[in-house]
Design an enzyme around this catalytic site. Structure first.
Site, PDB file in Angstrom:
ATOM      1  N   CYS A 332       0.833  -1.200   0.000  1.00 23.38           N
ATOM      2  CA  CYS A 332       0.000   0.000   0.000  1.00 23.38           C
ATOM      3  C   CYS A 332       0.878   1.265   0.000  1.00 23.38           C
ATOM      4  O   CYS A 332       1.556   1.547  -0.974  1.00 23.38           O
ATOM      5  CB  CYS A 332      -0.987  -0.036   1.157  1.00 23.38           C
ATOM      6  SG  CYS A 332      -2.377   1.118   0.955  1.00 23.38           S
ATOM      7  N   HIS A 422      -3.500  -5.468   1.523  1.00 27.39           N
ATOM      8  CA  HIS A 422      -3.081  -5.822   2.879  1.00 27.39           C
ATOM      9  C   HIS A 422      -3.456  -7.274   3.162  1.00 27.39           C
ATOM     10  O   HIS A 422      -4.477  -7.775   2.686  1.00 27.39           O
ATOM     11  CB  HIS A 422      -3.781  -4.924   3.898  1.00 27.39           C
ATOM     12  CG  HIS A 422      -3.372  -3.488   3.837  1.00 27.39           C
ATOM     13  ND1 HIS A 422      -2.157  -3.043   4.294  1.00 27.39           N
ATOM     14  CD2 HIS A 422      -4.023  -2.394   3.364  1.00 27.39           C
ATOM     15  CE1 HIS A 422      -2.075  -1.732   4.111  1.00 27.39           C
ATOM     16  NE2 HIS A 422      -3.191  -1.320   3.550  1.00 27.39           N
TER      17      HIS A 422
END
Length: 473
Positions: A332, A422
Site C-alpha cells: 500500500c 493488505h
C-alpha cells in the site's frame, strides 16, 4: 434482547482484544449466537467488511471468532491517527470530515447516538454481545467524554471482567487502583478480575487474590496463561521490541531476518504477525545489517513517512540493497514509496508532489475518495489464489519499466514487488514463497486463523471460572 459481557483492562495492551476474541469463539463453540462490539477504536490497523466499509482489524478478527459476518456496527467509531494531535474519524465505516475537524471533547455529542444505535441493534439480534473496552476505565480526566468504557457497560447493563497484564508486574495494584477510580454504579457492574498473561504456578499467587477480594468485594475469576498463539491486534504487534526473538538461521546457516522500517505513521502492521521470529523493526541503516529481505509497510501519512525514510538514511540503504538483488516488498503506502512519484492534488495528506524511491516504475495520485474493498485474485507468478483487503486513496499508473502482474493490485520490477493488498502474507502459501525468495526458513505449523482462534478459546476458557461467564448470560 441479548445479554452483554464486557472485557475492560487496567491499561492499554492488557490483552482485551485477545480475550474478547477468545470469548467470542468459546461462546460460538457452545452454540451461542454471539457478536463482538467496541464502540471506539484508535488504531491505524483497519480492515474492510464485505460491504466495503472500514472497521478496526481486531473486531474483524472477533467477528471471525464469533462466526458472523463483519458489520460496522461492531466498531461504529474508528479513529485513525494522522499526527500526534490529529486523528481521522471513521464513522460507521466511512471517513467523516466534519467530525474529524471538531475538538476532541466536542465529538461525544455527535458520536454517542451512533454508538447507542449500533449497540442496541446488535443486542436485539444476538443472544450475547461481547464488548471490548479501550485503554482503562480509570482515566478520570476522560470520564465526561467516555463513549467506550463504563458508559457503554451501563448502557448495555453488561457484566464487566477487568483484566490486568500480570506479566508486566503490579497487577494487583492496577486492579485495586482501577476499582478505586470507578464510581459506585460502575463498580456494581464488575463481576470479576482476570490476571492475564501469567507465567508459572498459579498456586504462588496466594494470598493476593483473596486479599484483593477482601479490599474490593470482587473475586479473581481467571488466571490466563501467557499464550504463544498470535492474532492480528488492534494496535499492532511487538511494538516495544523486535518482531523477532533471536534471528532464525537462514538457508545458508546464517542468522537472517526480514527488515520492516518502523515508520512514524505505520498502518496495518498487524498483517505481519505471521513473520514473528523472522522479522525486525528497523529505524536506521545500521539495523539493516543481516537482513535478507525488506518490507515497506503501509502508512497513514505516506509523503511524511517517505521523508522520514530519507532523513534516517534508510531510503538510500534500501535502494542500494534492492539494486543489489535483495527481495523488497512494498504494501500500500510502502508500494507508493517504491514508485517514481506521489502526487496529492486534492490535499488528502496536505498536497504537493514528492519523488519516490524509483524502484518500481509506478506513478501514484491521491484521489479524494478512498478505495475500501475486499480483494481476491490469482497471482500469475505463483498460481496462488490470494485474498486480502484494500484501503487507499492512491490511484496508481504503471510505467513501462514495471510489470503489472495483476493490474491495480500487484506489480513487479525485478526483485522488487508492490501491492495494494493488505494481508498478503497472511496467505500461508504466499508467505512461504516470499520467505523462499529471501532464503529464510518457513515456520513450522502455519495454522489458519480459525485454528488459532479455536486454540486460544480452549486455553482461555480453561483459565476462567466458566460458571461466572454462564451466570452473566
Amino acid at each position: 434482547m441479548g445479554r452483554a459481557i464486557m472485557i475492560q483492562g487496567c491499561t492499554s495492551s492488557a490483552g482485551k482484544s485477545y480475550l474478547t476474541a477468545a470469548l467470542c469463539r468459546a461462546l460460538s463453540n457452545a452454540g451461542v449466537r454471539v457478536a463482538p462490539f467496541k464502540a471506539q477504536n484508535m488504531s491505524n490497523n483497519a480492515g474492510v467488511t464485505p460491504a466495503g466499509l472500514e472497521m478496526g482489524r481486531a473486531q474483524l478478527v472477533q467477528a471471525r471468532a464469533a462466526r458472523v459476518v463483519p458489520d460496522v456496527r461492531m466498531n461504529p467509531v474508528l479513529l485513525k491517527p494522522e499526527a500526534d494531535t490529529r486523528s481521522q474519524v471513521v464513522l460507521l465505516g466511512r471517513a467523516d470530515p466534519v467530525i474529524t475537524e471538531l475538538p476532541w471533547r466536542e465529538r461525544k455529542a455527535h458520536l454517542w447516538p451512533h454508538v447507542q444505535t449500533a449497540l442496541h441493534g446488535l443486542l436485539a439480534e444476538y443472544d450475547v454481545v461481547v464488548i471490548e473496552g479501550a485503554g482503562s476505565p480509570a482515566e478520570v480526566n476522560l470520564r465526561a467524554s467516555d463513549i467506550v468504557n463504563m458508559r457503554v457497560a451501563l448502557e448495555a447493563q453488561a457484566g464487566v471482567l477487568l483484566a490486568a497484564d500480570i506479566d508486566r508486574g503490579g497487577a494487583f495494584a492496577h486492579l485495586l487502583g482501577t476499582w478505586h477510580c470507578l464510581e459506585p454504579q460502575e463498580r456494581a457492574r464488575l463481576r470479576g478480575f482476570i490476571l492475564n498473561r501469567f507465567r508459572g504456578d498459579p498456586a504462588l499467587l496466594a494470598p493476593a487474590p483473596a486479599w484483593l477480594e477482601a479490599q474490593t468485594g470482587v473475586p479473581t475469576v481467571g488466571v490466563v496463561p501467557m499464550l504463544d498463539v498470535p492474532l492480528p491486534e488492534e494496535d499492532g504487534v511487538w511494538l516495544d521490541g523486535d518482531l523477532a526473538g533471536p534471528p532464525r538461521p537462514s538457508a545458508d546457516g546464517h542468522a537472517g531476518f526480514v527488515a520492516i522500517p518502523r515508520l512514524p505513521r505505520v498502518s496495518n502492521l498487524d498483517e505481519f504477525a505471521p513473520l514473528e521470529g523472522l522479522a525486525r523493526w528497523v529505524t536506521s541503516p545500521d539495523e539493516l545489517r543481516g537482513a535478507q529481505a525488506v518490507i515497506l509497510p503501509g502508512s497513514k501519512s505516506t509523503a511524511a513517512d517517505l521523508g522520514w525514510l530519507r532523513a534516517t538514511g534508510l531510503a538510500g540503504a534500501i535502494t542500494r540493497m534492492a539494486n543489489g538483488g535483495m527481495p523488497v516488498l512494498g504494501v500500500c503506502g510502502g508500494m507508493q514509496m517504491l514508485g517514481v512519484s506521489i502526487r496529492d492534488p486534492h490535499g488528502v495528506e496536505g498536497g504537493g508532489e514528492v519523488p519516490g524511491l524509483g524502484l518500481l516504475d509506478l506513478h501514484t495520485e491521491f484521489a479524494p475518495d478512498k478505495t475500501t474493498v475486499q480483494t481476491t485474485f490469482t497471482d500469475p507468478e505463483t498460481g496462488f489464489t490470494l485474498s486480502g483487503y484494500e484501503i487507499h486513496h492512491g490511484q496508481t499508473v504503471t510505467g513501462p519499466g514495471a510489470l503489472a502482474l495483476v493490474p491495480g493490485v500487484l506489480w513487479r520490477q525485478g526483485n522488487v514487488r508492490g501491492t495494494y493488498v493488505h494481508g498478503l502474507l497472511e496467505n500461508p502459501a504466499y508467505l512461504e514463497r516470499f520467505l523462499s525468495w529471501a532464503g529464510l526458513p518457513v515456520p513450522a505449523g502455519l495454522d489458519s486463523l480459525d485454528a488459532r482462534l479455536d486454540a486460544i478459546a480452549t486455553r482461555v476458557r480453561a483459565g476462567l471460572d466458566w460458571s461466572v461467564i454462564e451466570a452473566m448470560l
